[in-house]
Design a protein around this motif. Structure first.
Motif, PDB file in Angstrom:
ATOM      1  N   ASP A 227       0.806  -1.227   0.000  1.00 32.91           N
ATOM      2  CA  ASP A 227       0.000   0.000   0.000  1.00 32.91           C
ATOM      3  C   ASP A 227       0.838   1.275   0.000  1.00 32.91           C
ATOM      4  O   ASP A 227       0.508   2.250  -0.678  1.00 32.91           O
ATOM      5  N   ARG A 228       1.956   1.299   0.733  1.00 29.28           N
ATOM      6  CA  ARG A 228       2.730   2.542   0.801  1.00 29.28           C
ATOM      7  C   ARG A 228       3.478   2.803  -0.504  1.00 29.28           C
ATOM      8  O   ARG A 228       3.985   3.904  -0.728  1.00 29.28           O
ATOM      9  N   GLY A 229       3.547   1.796  -1.390  1.00 26.09           N
ATOM     10  CA  GLY A 229       4.273   1.943  -2.649  1.00 26.09           C
ATOM     11  C   GLY A 229       3.407   2.368  -3.817  1.00 26.09           C
ATOM     12  O   GLY A 229       3.908   2.730  -4.871  1.00 26.09           O
ATOM     13  N   MET A 230       2.063   2.330  -3.677  1.00 25.12           N
ATOM     14  CA  MET A 230       1.176   2.679  -4.796  1.00 25.12           C
ATOM     15  C   MET A 230       0.467   3.988  -4.495  1.00 25.12           C
ATOM     16  O   MET A 230      -0.264   4.105  -3.510  1.00 25.12           O
ATOM     17  N   VAL A 231       0.706   4.992  -5.326  1.00 31.06           N
ATOM     18  CA  VAL A 231       0.248   6.345  -4.985  1.00 31.06           C
ATOM     19  C   VAL A 231      -0.385   7.132  -6.131  1.00 31.06           C
ATOM     20  O   VAL A 231      -0.758   8.293  -5.945  1.00 31.06           O
ATOM     21  N   MET A 232      -0.541   6.543  -7.326  1.00 30.68           N
ATOM     22  CA  MET A 232      -1.054   7.359  -8.443  1.00 30.68           C
ATOM     23  C   MET A 232      -1.754   6.561  -9.543  1.00 30.68           C
ATOM     24  O   MET A 232      -1.473   5.401  -9.783  1.00 30.68           O
ATOM     25  N   PHE A 233      -2.704   7.240 -10.216  1.00 28.16           N
ATOM     26  CA  PHE A 233      -3.208   6.833 -11.527  1.00 28.16           C
ATOM     27  C   PHE A 233      -2.558   7.750 -12.561  1.00 28.16           C
ATOM     28  O   PHE A 233      -2.174   8.879 -12.241  1.00 28.16           O
ATOM     29  N   THR A 234      -2.474   7.292 -13.825  1.00 27.46           N
ATOM     30  CA  THR A 234      -1.933   8.148 -14.880  1.00 27.46           C
ATOM     31  C   THR A 234      -3.055   8.875 -15.621  1.00 27.46           C
ATOM     32  O   THR A 234      -4.241   8.534 -15.500  1.00 27.46           O
ATOM     33  N   ASN A 235      -2.654   9.836 -16.443  1.00 31.10           N
ATOM     34  CA  ASN A 235      -3.619  10.579 -17.261  1.00 31.10           C
ATOM     35  C   ASN A 235      -4.445   9.654 -18.145  1.00 31.10           C
ATOM     36  O   ASN A 235      -5.666   9.794 -18.240  1.00 31.10           O
ATOM     37  N   ASP A 236      -3.786   8.692 -18.797  1.00 25.62           N
ATOM     38  CA  ASP A 236      -4.535   7.825 -19.709  1.00 25.62           C
ATOM     39  C   ASP A 236      -5.395   6.800 -18.960  1.00 25.62           C
ATOM     40  O   ASP A 236      -6.446   6.389 -19.453  1.00 25.62           O
ATOM     41  N   GLN A 237      -4.963   6.403 -17.776  1.00 24.95           N
ATOM     42  CA  GLN A 237      -5.848   5.560 -16.946  1.00 24.95           C
ATOM     43  C   GLN A 237      -7.092   6.353 -16.557  1.00 24.95           C
ATOM     44  O   GLN A 237      -8.210   5.822 -16.560  1.00 24.95           O
ATOM     45  N   SER A 238      -6.884   7.618 -16.217  1.00 26.78           N
ATOM     46  CA  SER A 238      -7.994   8.484 -15.838  1.00 26.78           C
ATOM     47  C   SER A 238      -8.985   8.632 -16.993  1.00 26.78           C
ATOM     48  O   SER A 238     -10.212   8.547 -16.812  1.00 26.78           O
ATOM     49  N   THR A 239      -8.462   8.806 -18.195  1.00 27.26           N
ATOM     50  CA  THR A 239      -9.300   8.918 -19.392  1.00 27.26           C
ATOM     51  C   THR A 239     -10.107   7.637 -19.607  1.00 27.26           C
ATOM     52  O   THR A 239     -11.291   7.666 -19.958  1.00 27.26           O
ATOM     53  N   ARG A 240      -9.450   6.494 -19.361  1.00 26.60           N
ATOM     54  CA  ARG A 240     -10.116   5.195 -19.544  1.00 26.60           C
ATOM     55  C   ARG A 240     -11.247   5.008 -18.516  1.00 26.60           C
ATOM     56  O   ARG A 240     -12.326   4.521 -18.833  1.00 26.60           O
TER      57      ARG A 240
END
Ligand code: ARG
Ligand code: ZN
Ligand code: CA
Length: 254
Positions: A227-240
């Motif tokens: 959990d402490r290692g995962m901190v973001m979604f990307t722009n294209d994931q957000s678009t999806r």
């Protein structure tokens, strides 16, 4: 969608031992995590290595506990069910009253989240958009849910639910689900091609599939890091995810 998409959530707590009947505080802590992670306001966002900071996305998706039941009556958005089953598995039994769980609320209008004991080191699982209506939603291990109460390290920052809702909104694992190969794709353009899942918290850079010098985007919610290692979604994931909310899952935010 324009502005912010706000998704109504019903949390179904299905408990066998009293400990598994998690507190409202623990449930609220999970909602808080979701509202930070999907808006990129999580305080650990600085963990993203500098070469990747341009990929960080505010998905403009928020979550709230439902305020009305399916019949339109006021409701706190949490159901509590005692079960005789010691643990559940990937087989969806928790999603049915007839098999020791509790039936979903209408899955076109609510994101159903079942929280229970899971066996076999399973942290959670999700149903992708387009599946059977009666089993739609996500299932989360109580000790991987929220940030307090029964939440236990290294899965005590609420990221299992963030990850599973990523799947629910049509995101695949970042390594492309091809074992450790370099041919699988997550069908997202801005994530580096990656060999297999990353476990624990790797040191930067972790290179695979000739993706140097910056390597894997192991800080992504759709990897398998702690959990402490995962901190973001990307722009294209957000678009999806937005595309999903504008089509298959549009009734959720209507
Ligand atoms: N095993 C689960 C899945 O594949 C979730 C993994 C979540 N990882 C975490 N660090 N919380 O959907
Ligand atoms: Zn997953
Ligand atoms: Ca791969």
């Amino acid at each position: 969608f324009a502005g912010i998409a706000r998704i109504p959530v019903v949390v179904h707590v299905v408990w066998n031992t009293a400990t598994q009947n998690i507190s409202q505080t623990q449930i609220d802590s999970q909602l808080d995590v979701l509202n930070r992670d999907f808006r990129a306001t999580n305080t650990d966002i600085g963990f993203v290595p500098a070469p990747f900071t341009g990929l960080v996305a505010d998905s403009r998706i928020e979550f709230y506990l439902a305020t009305e039941d399916p019949g339109g009556n006021p409701h706190p958005g949490v159901t509590r069910t005692q079960t005789t089953r010691a643990g559940f598995s990937h087989d969806d039994a928790v999603k049915r009253t007839s098999t020791g769980g509790i039936d979903a609320w209408p899955t076109d209008r609510y994101l159903n989240v079942w929280v229970c004991q899971l066996s076999g080191n399973l942290l959670g699982y999700a149903q992708f958009p387009g599946g059977p209506a009666d089993t739609d939603g996500v299932v989360i291990l109580h000790s991987g849910f929220g940030t307090t109460g029964t939440a236990a390290a290294p899965f005590d920052l609420g990221r299992t639910t963030t990850h599973e809702i990523g799947h629910y909104l049509n995101l695949f694992h970042i390594w492309g689900d091809d074992g450790s190969g370099c041919s699988g794709s997550d069908e997202v353009a801005d994530t580096p091609n990656q060999g297999g899942p990353n476990l624990g918290v790797p040191a930067f850079p972790h290179v695979s599939c000739s993706n140097g010098p910056n390597g894997d985007l192991f800080v992504n919610y759709m990897d398998y890091t702690d959990d402490r290692g995962m901190v973001m979604f990307t722009n294209d994931q957000s678009t999806r995810m937005a595309a999903c909310l504008e089509t298959v899952r549009a009734p959720l935010i209507a």
